[in-house]
Design a protein around this motif. Structure first.
Motif, PDB file in Angstrom:
ATOM      1  N   ILE A   1      58.150 117.682  74.449  1.00 27.15           N
ATOM      2  CA  ILE A   1      57.204 118.633  73.881  1.00 27.15           C
ATOM      3  C   ILE A   1      56.258 119.041  74.999  1.00 27.15           C
ATOM      4  CG2 ILE A   1      55.360 118.968  72.211  1.00 27.15           C
ATOM      5  CD1 ILE A   1      56.763 116.927  70.429  1.00 27.15           C
ATOM      6  N   ALA A   2      56.137 120.318  75.202  1.00 32.10           N
ATOM      7  CA  ALA A   2      55.286 120.821  76.279  1.00 32.10           C
ATOM      8  C   ALA A   2      53.826 120.485  75.993  1.00 32.10           C
ATOM      9  CB  ALA A   2      55.452 122.331  76.411  1.00 32.10           C
ATOM     10  N   ALA A   3      53.071 120.329  77.060  1.00 31.86           N
ATOM     11  CA  ALA A   3      51.658 119.963  76.921  1.00 31.86           C
ATOM     12  C   ALA A   3      50.858 121.035  76.175  1.00 31.86           C
ATOM     13  CB  ALA A   3      51.050 119.714  78.298  1.00 31.86           C
ATOM     14  N   ASN A   4      51.254 122.280  76.346  1.00 38.67           N
ATOM     15  CA  ASN A   4      50.514 123.345  75.656  1.00 38.67           C
ATOM     16  C   ASN A   4      50.895 123.470  74.179  1.00 38.67           C
ATOM     17  OD1 ASN A   4      53.044 124.362  76.008  1.00 38.67           O
ATOM     18  ND2 ASN A   4      52.380 126.348  76.795  1.00 38.67           N
ATOM     19  N   GLU A   5      51.811 122.646  73.691  1.00 36.51           N
ATOM     20  CA  GLU A   5      52.218 122.678  72.285  1.00 36.51           C
ATOM     21  C   GLU A   5      51.484 121.640  71.435  1.00 36.51           C
ATOM     22  OE1 GLU A   5      54.478 124.358  70.134  1.00 36.51           O
ATOM     23  OE2 GLU A   5      54.135 125.861  71.672  1.00 36.51           O
ATOM     24  N   PHE A   6      50.738 120.726  72.060  1.00 43.12           N
ATOM     25  CA  PHE A   6      50.105 119.670  71.276  1.00 43.12           C
ATOM     26  C   PHE A   6      49.048 120.213  70.311  1.00 43.12           C
ATOM     27  CE2 PHE A   6      51.791 116.831  74.581  1.00 43.12           C
ATOM     28  CZ  PHE A   6      52.404 115.913  73.747  1.00 43.12           C
ATOM     29  N   LEU A   7      48.218 121.119  70.730  1.00 41.41           N
ATOM     30  CA  LEU A   7      47.205 121.682  69.839  1.00 41.41           C
ATOM     31  C   LEU A   7      47.830 122.485  68.697  1.00 41.41           C
ATOM     32  CD1 LEU A   7      44.241 122.029  69.113  1.00 41.41           C
ATOM     33  CD2 LEU A   7      44.192 124.030  70.614  1.00 41.41           C
ATOM     34  N   PRO A   8      48.800 123.383  68.958  1.00 42.61           N
ATOM     35  CA  PRO A   8      49.437 124.074  67.825  1.00 42.61           C
ATOM     36  C   PRO A   8      50.139 123.119  66.857  1.00 42.61           C
ATOM     37  CG  PRO A   8      49.913 125.245  69.846  1.00 42.61           C
ATOM     38  CD  PRO A   8      49.240 123.962  70.233  1.00 42.61           C
ATOM     39  N   ILE A   9      50.745 122.058  67.378  1.00 42.49           N
ATOM     40  CA  ILE A   9      51.395 121.080  66.504  1.00 42.49           C
ATOM     41  C   ILE A   9      50.352 120.382  65.640  1.00 42.49           C
ATOM     42  CG2 ILE A   9      52.591 118.851  66.501  1.00 42.49           C
ATOM     43  CD1 ILE A   9      54.257 119.932  68.851  1.00 42.49           C
ATOM     44  N   PHE A  10      49.236 120.013  66.230  1.00 40.23           N
ATOM     45  CA  PHE A  10      48.162 119.371  65.472  1.00 40.23           C
ATOM     46  C   PHE A  10      47.614 120.304  64.402  1.00 40.23           C
ATOM     47  CE2 PHE A  10      43.635 118.508  64.861  1.00 40.23           C
ATOM     48  CZ  PHE A  10      43.701 117.200  64.399  1.00 40.23           C
ATOM     49  N   ILE A  11      47.429 121.558  64.732  1.00 38.96           N
ATOM     50  CA  ILE A  11      46.888 122.532  63.763  1.00 38.96           C
ATOM     51  C   ILE A  11      47.865 122.752  62.615  1.00 38.96           C
ATOM     52  CG2 ILE A  11      46.263 124.961  63.463  1.00 38.96           C
ATOM     53  CD1 ILE A  11      45.003 124.801  66.291  1.00 38.96           C
ATOM     54  N   VAL A  12      49.138 122.915  62.930  1.00 40.07           N
ATOM     55  CA  VAL A  12      50.137 123.148  61.882  1.00 40.07           C
ATOM     56  C   VAL A  12      50.275 121.910  60.995  1.00 40.07           C
ATOM     57  CG1 VAL A  12      52.585 123.575  61.481  1.00 40.07           C
ATOM     58  CG2 VAL A  12      51.375 124.911  63.169  1.00 40.07           C
ATOM     59  N   ALA A  13      50.244 120.726  61.589  1.00 40.79           N
ATOM     60  CA  ALA A  13      50.315 119.502  60.781  1.00 40.79           C
ATOM     61  C   ALA A  13      49.098 119.379  59.878  1.00 40.79           C
ATOM     62  CB  ALA A  13      50.428 118.285  61.696  1.00 40.79           C
ATOM     63  N   SER A  14      47.947 119.774  60.368  1.00 41.26           N
ATOM     64  CA  SER A  14      46.741 119.757  59.532  1.00 41.26           C
ATOM     65  C   SER A  14      46.848 120.766  58.399  1.00 41.26           C
ATOM     66  CB  SER A  14      45.509 120.060  60.380  1.00 41.26           C
ATOM     67  OG  SER A  14      45.337 119.082  61.362  1.00 41.26           O
ATOM     68  N   LEU A  15      47.420 121.919  58.671  1.00 35.90           N
ATOM     69  CA  LEU A  15      47.597 122.926  57.618  1.00 35.90           C
ATOM     70  C   LEU A  15      48.540 122.440  56.520  1.00 35.90           C
ATOM     71  CD1 LEU A  15      47.750 126.266  59.643  1.00 35.90           C
ATOM     72  CD2 LEU A  15      45.917 125.455  58.155  1.00 35.90           C
ATOM     73  N   VAL A  16      49.546 121.649  56.896  1.00 32.89           N
ATOM     74  CA  VAL A  16      50.439 121.082  55.887  1.00 32.89           C
ATOM     75  C   VAL A  16      49.629 120.234  54.908  1.00 32.89           C
ATOM     76  CG1 VAL A  16      52.335 119.455  55.509  1.00 32.89           C
ATOM     77  CG2 VAL A  16      52.500 121.132  57.334  1.00 32.89           C
ATOM     78  N   LEU A  17      48.732 119.420  55.447  1.00 36.37           N
ATOM     79  CA  LEU A  17      47.908 118.568  54.587  1.00 36.37           C
ATOM     80  C   LEU A  17      46.925 119.378  53.750  1.00 36.37           C
ATOM     81  CD1 LEU A  17      47.148 115.699  57.101  1.00 36.37           C
ATOM     82  CD2 LEU A  17      48.747 115.664  55.194  1.00 36.37           C
TER      83      LEU A  17
ATOM     84  N   ALA B   1      47.029 119.660  49.657  1.00 36.53           N
ATOM     85  CA  ALA B   1      45.902 119.241  48.820  1.00 36.53           C
ATOM     86  C   ALA B   1      45.421 120.397  47.944  1.00 36.53           C
ATOM     87  CB  ALA B   1      44.766 118.728  49.691  1.00 36.53           C
ATOM     88  N   ALA B   2      45.404 121.601  48.495  1.00 40.35           N
ATOM     89  CA  ALA B   2      44.976 122.762  47.714  1.00 40.35           C
ATOM     90  C   ALA B   2      45.963 123.046  46.581  1.00 40.35           C
ATOM     91  CB  ALA B   2      44.836 123.984  48.622  1.00 40.35           C
ATOM     92  N   TYR B   3      47.262 122.893  46.861  1.00 40.18           N
ATOM     93  CA  TYR B   3      48.271 123.079  45.808  1.00 40.18           C
ATOM     94  C   TYR B   3      48.082 122.052  44.701  1.00 40.18           C
ATOM     95  CZ  TYR B   3      52.723 122.449  43.424  1.00 40.18           C
ATOM     96  OH  TYR B   3      53.684 122.295  42.462  1.00 40.18           O
ATOM     97  N   ALA B   4      47.975 120.790  45.080  1.00 34.96           N
ATOM     98  CA  ALA B   4      47.833 119.737  44.074  1.00 34.96           C
ATOM     99  C   ALA B   4      46.549 119.913  43.266  1.00 34.96           C
ATOM    100  CB  ALA B   4      47.856 118.371  44.750  1.00 34.96           C
ATOM    101  N   ALA B   5      45.475 120.268  43.934  1.00 36.89           N
ATOM    102  CA  ALA B   5      44.200 120.433  43.235  1.00 36.89           C
ATOM    103  C   ALA B   5      44.240 121.618  42.272  1.00 36.89           C
ATOM    104  CB  ALA B   5      43.072 120.619  44.249  1.00 36.89           C
TER     105      ALA B   5
ATOM    106  N   LEU C   1      52.750 128.377  51.422  1.00 39.20           N
ATOM    107  CA  LEU C   1      52.146 128.222  52.750  1.00 39.20           C
ATOM    108  C   LEU C   1      52.388 126.824  53.311  1.00 39.20           C
ATOM    109  CD1 LEU C   1      48.771 130.075  52.131  1.00 39.20           C
ATOM    110  CD2 LEU C   1      50.668 130.844  53.570  1.00 39.20           C
ATOM    111  N   GLN C   2      52.344 125.814  52.457  1.00 42.25           N
ATOM    112  CA  GLN C   2      52.621 124.463  52.917  1.00 42.25           C
ATOM    113  C   GLN C   2      54.071 124.308  53.360  1.00 42.25           C
ATOM    114  OE1 GLN C   2      52.586 121.448  49.932  1.00 42.25           O
ATOM    115  NE2 GLN C   2      52.358 119.794  51.407  1.00 42.25           N
TER     116      GLN C   2
ATOM    117  N   ASP D   1      57.548 125.232  60.131  1.00 43.72           N
ATOM    118  CA  ASP D   1      57.070 125.556  61.471  1.00 43.72           C
ATOM    119  C   ASP D   1      56.827 124.287  62.282  1.00 43.72           C
ATOM    120  OD1 ASP D   1      56.228 127.161  63.590  1.00 43.72           O
ATOM    121  OD2 ASP D   1      54.150 127.194  62.881  1.00 43.72           O
ATOM    122  N   LEU D   2      56.264 123.272  61.645  1.00 44.96           N
ATOM    123  CA  LEU D   2      56.040 121.993  62.326  1.00 44.96           C
ATOM    124  C   LEU D   2      57.358 121.363  62.755  1.00 44.96           C
ATOM    125  CD1 LEU D   2      54.082 119.708  63.162  1.00 44.96           C
ATOM    126  CD2 LEU D   2      54.442 118.756  60.873  1.00 44.96           C
TER     127      LEU D   2
END
Length: 108
Positions: free
Chosen positions: A10-26, A30-34, A58-59, A65-66
């Motif tokens: 995984i390229a070094a410049n992909e860590f932030l997008p991966i973190f953001i997309v993984a956070s969006l999954v969560l 949570a928004a769907y369940a709520a 969206l999830q 995407d993740l």
């Protein structure tokens, strides 16, 4: 080295997008369940459950995407999508079971 231990880089410049997309999954999960839970319980209008389904879409897209960003193989991607399909129906199954239990045993 055994092929099981070889992972794609995984390229070094992909860590932030991966973190953001993984956070969006969560967040979208949570928004769907709520939204579905609050709509089923009657705290908000049933019309808001449509917004919940948008959160589920969206999830699902964020999870796809993740999986692409972390270079998942096709089997893992299929398992994740089956899990997302199950996640679509689990809240409905839960509230159906609660309703049937209340009908059978009565509310106290």
């Amino acid at each position: 080295m055994h092929p099981l231990f070889i992972r794609p880089e995984i390229a070094a410049n992909e860590f932030l997008p991966i973190f953001i997309v993984a956070s969006l999954v969560l967040v979208f999960g949570a928004a769907y369940a709520a939204s579905i839970t609050l709509a089923k319980m009657g705290f908000i209008s049933k019309k808001w459950s449509f917004i919940g389904y948008i959160f589920w879409v969206l999830q699902t897209y964020s999870l796809y995407d993740l999986a692409v960003r972390i270079h998942s193989n096709s089997f893992t991607l299929k398992v994740l999508m089956v899990a997302m399909a199950a996640y679509l129906f689990i809240p409905h199954l839960y509230f159906r079971l609660i309703t049937d239990i209340n009908k059978r045993y009565g509310e106290d």
